[in-house]
Design an enzyme around this catalytic site. Structure first.
Site, PDB file in Angstrom:
ATOM      1  N   LYS A   1       8.117  10.460  -0.554  1.00  0.00           N
ATOM      2  CA  LYS A   1       7.710   9.904   0.754  1.00  0.00           C
ATOM      3  C   LYS A   1       8.869   9.157   1.394  1.00  0.00           C
ATOM      4  O   LYS A   1       9.148   9.309   2.593  1.00  0.00           O
ATOM      5  CB  LYS A   1       6.520   8.956   0.545  1.00  0.00           C
ATOM      6  CG  LYS A   1       6.072   8.228   1.796  1.00  0.00           C
ATOM      7  CD  LYS A   1       5.275   6.964   1.482  1.00  0.00           C
ATOM      8  CE  LYS A   1       6.158   5.838   1.008  1.00  0.00           C
ATOM      9  NZ  LYS A   1       5.448   4.556   0.817  1.00  0.00           N
TER      10      LYS A   1
ATOM     11  N   LEU B   1       0.824  -1.212   0.000  1.00  0.00           N
ATOM     12  CA  LEU B   1       0.000   0.000   0.000  1.00  0.00           C
ATOM     13  C   LEU B   1       0.859   1.262   0.000  1.00  0.00           C
ATOM     14  O   LEU B   1       2.049   1.225   0.325  1.00  0.00           O
ATOM     15  CB  LEU B   1      -0.907  -0.032   1.234  1.00  0.00           C
ATOM     16  CG  LEU B   1      -1.946  -1.167   1.222  1.00  0.00           C
ATOM     17  CD1 LEU B   1      -2.512  -1.415   2.610  1.00  0.00           C
ATOM     18  CD2 LEU B   1      -3.056  -0.851   0.223  1.00  0.00           C
ATOM     19  N   PRO B   2       0.235   2.424  -0.332  1.00  0.00           N
ATOM     20  CA  PRO B   2       1.036   3.638  -0.510  1.00  0.00           C
ATOM     21  C   PRO B   2       1.776   4.134   0.733  1.00  0.00           C
ATOM     22  O   PRO B   2       2.921   4.577   0.618  1.00  0.00           O
ATOM     23  CB  PRO B   2       0.000   4.678  -0.963  1.00  0.00           C
ATOM     24  CG  PRO B   2      -1.108   3.883  -1.552  1.00  0.00           C
ATOM     25  CD  PRO B   2      -1.146   2.603  -0.792  1.00  0.00           C
TER      26      PRO B   2
ATOM     27  N   THR C   1       6.405   0.452   1.805  1.00  0.00           N
ATOM     28  CA  THR C   1       7.481   1.207   2.447  1.00  0.00           C
ATOM     29  C   THR C   1       6.838   2.190   3.413  1.00  0.00           C
ATOM     30  O   THR C   1       6.107   3.091   2.982  1.00  0.00           O
ATOM     31  CB  THR C   1       8.314   1.973   1.397  1.00  0.00           C
ATOM     32  OG1 THR C   1       8.759   1.043   0.409  1.00  0.00           O
ATOM     33  CG2 THR C   1       9.506   2.650   2.039  1.00  0.00           C
TER      34      THR C   1
ATOM     35  N   LYS D   1      15.435  -0.462   4.003  1.00  0.00           N
ATOM     36  CA  LYS D   1      14.774   0.045   2.794  1.00  0.00           C
ATOM     37  C   LYS D   1      15.047   1.546   2.578  1.00  0.00           C
ATOM     38  O   LYS D   1      15.358   1.975   1.470  1.00  0.00           O
ATOM     39  CB  LYS D   1      13.263  -0.211   2.906  1.00  0.00           C
ATOM     40  CG  LYS D   1      12.408   0.418   1.838  1.00  0.00           C
ATOM     41  CD  LYS D   1      12.634  -0.191   0.483  1.00  0.00           C
ATOM     42  CE  LYS D   1      11.846   0.555  -0.585  1.00  0.00           C
ATOM     43  NZ  LYS D   1      12.181   0.151  -1.922  1.00  0.00           N
TER      44      LYS D   1
HETATM   45  P1  NAD Z   1       0.517   2.210  -6.314  1.00  0.00           P
HETATM   46  O1  NAD Z   1      -0.056   3.515  -5.928  1.00  0.00           O
HETATM   47  O2  NAD Z   1       0.692   1.864  -7.753  1.00  0.00           O
HETATM   48  O3  NAD Z   1      -0.336   1.015  -5.643  1.00  0.00           O
HETATM   49  C1  NAD Z   1      -0.980   1.123  -4.409  1.00  0.00           C
HETATM   50  C2  NAD Z   1      -2.330   0.427  -4.513  1.00  0.00           C
HETATM   51  O4  NAD Z   1      -2.963   0.486  -3.246  1.00  0.00           O
HETATM   52  C3  NAD Z   1      -3.284   1.106  -5.508  1.00  0.00           C
HETATM   53  O5  NAD Z   1      -3.807   0.148  -6.416  1.00  0.00           O
HETATM   54  C4  NAD Z   1      -4.374   1.699  -4.635  1.00  0.00           C
HETATM   55  O6  NAD Z   1      -5.648   1.717  -5.258  1.00  0.00           O
HETATM   56  C5  NAD Z   1      -4.339   0.740  -3.463  1.00  0.00           C
HETATM   57  N1  NAD Z   1      -4.916   1.306  -2.245  1.00  0.00           N
HETATM   58  C6  NAD Z   1      -4.827   2.562  -1.757  1.00  0.00           C
HETATM   59  N2  NAD Z   1      -5.493   2.682  -0.604  1.00  0.00           N
HETATM   60  C7  NAD Z   1      -6.021   1.446  -0.358  1.00  0.00           C
HETATM   61  C8  NAD Z   1      -6.823   0.920   0.689  1.00  0.00           C
HETATM   62  N3  NAD Z   1      -7.222   1.678   1.716  1.00  0.00           N
HETATM   63  N4  NAD Z   1      -7.177  -0.389   0.631  1.00  0.00           N
HETATM   64  C9  NAD Z   1      -6.795  -1.165  -0.430  1.00  0.00           C
HETATM   65  N5  NAD Z   1      -6.044  -0.718  -1.453  1.00  0.00           N
HETATM   66  C10 NAD Z   1      -5.654   0.572  -1.410  1.00  0.00           C
HETATM   67  O7  NAD Z   1       1.913   2.093  -5.540  1.00  0.00           O
HETATM   68  P2  NAD Z   1       3.113   1.063  -5.829  1.00  0.00           P
HETATM   69  O8  NAD Z   1       4.096   1.700  -6.730  1.00  0.00           O
HETATM   70  O9  NAD Z   1       2.566  -0.274  -6.146  1.00  0.00           O
HETATM   71  O10 NAD Z   1       3.797   1.064  -4.376  1.00  0.00           O
HETATM   72  C11 NAD Z   1       3.211   0.359  -3.295  1.00  0.00           C
HETATM   73  C12 NAD Z   1       4.196   0.389  -2.141  1.00  0.00           C
HETATM   74  O11 NAD Z   1       5.428  -0.206  -2.554  1.00  0.00           O
HETATM   75  C13 NAD Z   1       4.548   1.798  -1.651  1.00  0.00           C
HETATM   76  O12 NAD Z   1       4.675   1.789  -0.244  1.00  0.00           O
HETATM   77  C14 NAD Z   1       5.866   2.089  -2.339  1.00  0.00           C
HETATM   78  O13 NAD Z   1       6.634   3.033  -1.618  1.00  0.00           O
HETATM   79  C15 NAD Z   1       6.501   0.706  -2.354  1.00  0.00           C
HETATM   80  N6  NAD Z   1       7.474   0.469  -3.435  1.00  0.00           N
HETATM   81  C16 NAD Z   1       7.213   0.868  -4.709  1.00  0.00           C
HETATM   82  C17 NAD Z   1       8.164   0.600  -5.707  1.00  0.00           C
HETATM   83  C18 NAD Z   1       7.941   1.008  -7.137  1.00  0.00           C
HETATM   84  O14 NAD Z   1       8.907   0.983  -7.928  1.00  0.00           O
HETATM   85  N7  NAD Z   1       6.716   1.360  -7.544  1.00  0.00           N
HETATM   86  C19 NAD Z   1       9.345  -0.063  -5.390  1.00  0.00           C
HETATM   87  C20 NAD Z   1       9.545  -0.494  -4.086  1.00  0.00           C
HETATM   88  C21 NAD Z   1       8.610  -0.227  -3.111  1.00  0.00           C
END
Ligand code: NAD
Length: 315
Positions: A265, A84-85, A115, A190
């Site tokens: 973030k 999640l975000p 994260t 991380k």
């Molecule tokens: P994203 O925004 O693409 O995905 C997050 C998902 O969570 C979305 O589909 C959103 O609709 C859903 N969401 C939001 N609130 C919600 C809730 N209350 N209940 C259920 N679902 C909910 O983000 P992402 O890029 O997939 O990143 C997710 C996590 O992974 C973050 O914490 C980010 O920092 C971490 N991360 C991302 C990357 C990257 O390259 N994108 C790499 C490593 C770590």
């Protein structure tokens, strides 16, 4: 008569088996990362239940059972995973109405791969202990390319026995699982990695923009950097200049990938973490401010490699 009894017996035991068969993973947060991780788990033979606040996102995982709440996604699963975000959303998804806590099995294992702040992860560990379930923080590195290829590294904080239990499941979505130590230790590892990633991506963008503005061919400059001392993941695997590499966000209008607002973030999390121990983060501070300016210029939802576009002055 005898054959009919056998058939009925088989039918009954199949139904019972189906009813008692637990799902392997309840997966919540089907975004850029979660969709790919969940899909890999299914393709490697796991049974998944998924939930996302955006129903179409949840439906994108072929072969998964789509659920209507985190509670439903958690029920009857060996492991519950969130991607999640941010920490506020993770807490709400766990503790809110129809949250994971209402559905997770007694002594069930909840693994947060988002994260978030290490102190929030430590709070979640305590919440789990006092409510009869288990918790690991397991943020990942490797980005969407790593999520797609199932080559992510999981950095895990919490009890080693719980990690041993979940490791075979995590390895369906990644290539490496590292026990970093106590609860919260995965999140500390991380942010250390991500402040370095943000600094290197910003520096590669700066160098590429200078060279190209001075008339160098982008391909020639990249090949020099990638066989010289400036070589890094941002130059070699995820180059920020459009058209140099296929399948990276820079070649797709900076769509998908790791959104600038999520990278910003992570830098805020790094600053908060540093405040707790007094470590100086001067380079992170500059990069964080560049990102914050970019967010005021509409870059928040673009991939973080759009620093190149920002420096170029395309907008
Ligand atoms: P994203 O925004 O693409 O995905 C997050 C998902 O969570 C979305 O589909 C959103 O609709 C859903 N969401 C939001 N609130 C919600 C809730 N209350 N209940 C259920 N679902 C909910 O983000 P992402 O890029 O997939 O990143 C997710 C996590 O992974 C973050 O914490 C980010 O920092 C971490 N991360 C991302 C990357 C990257 O390259 N994108 C790499 C490593 C770590």
């Amino acid at each position: 008569m005898f054959r009919r009894t056998i058939l009925l017996f088989n039918l009954r035991s199949n139904l019972l088996h189906q009813r008692n068969q637990s799902t392997d993973v309840g997966f919540i947060g089907i975004g850029n990362m979660g969709a790919r991780m969940a899909t890999n788990m299914i393709q490697k033979g796991l049974k998944l239940k998924v939930f996302d606040v955006v129903p179409n996102a949840a439906k994108s995982v072929a072969g998964a059972t789509v659920c209507s709440s985190p509670k439903e996604a958690a029920q009857g699963c060996k492991v519950v995973i969130t991607m999640l975000p941010d920490g506020g959303i993770v807490k709400e998804t766990l503790e809110g109405k129809n949250g994971i806590m209402e559905g997770i099995d007694k002594n069930g294992l909840y693994v947060d791969c988002s994260t978030i702040d290490s102190s929030v992860a430590q709070d979640l560990y305590k919440t789990a202990k006092s409510n009869g379930f288990r918790f690991l923080d397991a943020p990942v590195s490797g980005g969407v390319t790593g999520a797609q290829a199932a080559t992510l590294t999981f950095m895990v904080g919490g009890d080693k026995a719980d990690l041993d239990f979940v490791e075979p499941i995590l390895l369906k979505a990644g290539a490496r699982v590292v026990h970093c130590g106590e609860p919260g230790a995965g999140q500390i590892a991380k942010v250390c990695n991500n402040l370095l990633l943000a600094a290197s991506m910003t520096a590669v963008s700066e160098a590429m923009n200078l060279g190209i503005k001075m008339g160098l061919d982008a391909k020639v400059l990249t090949s020099i950097i990638n066989s010289s001392t400036g070589r890094c993941w941002s130059s070699e695997t995820y180059n920020p200049v459009p058209g140099l590499m296929p399948n990276v966000p820079s070649s797709n209008g900076y769509k998908g990938g790791f959104m600038m607002k999520l990278t910003a973030k992570d830098l805020a999390l790094a600053q908060n973490t540093a405040l707790r121990c007094g470590a100086p983060l001067p380079i992170t501070a500059v990069v964080h401010q560049i990102y914050r300016v970019m967010m005021t210029q509409g870059y928040g939802d673009k991939d973080f490699s759009s620093t190149y576009e920002f420096f170029k002055g395309a907008k």
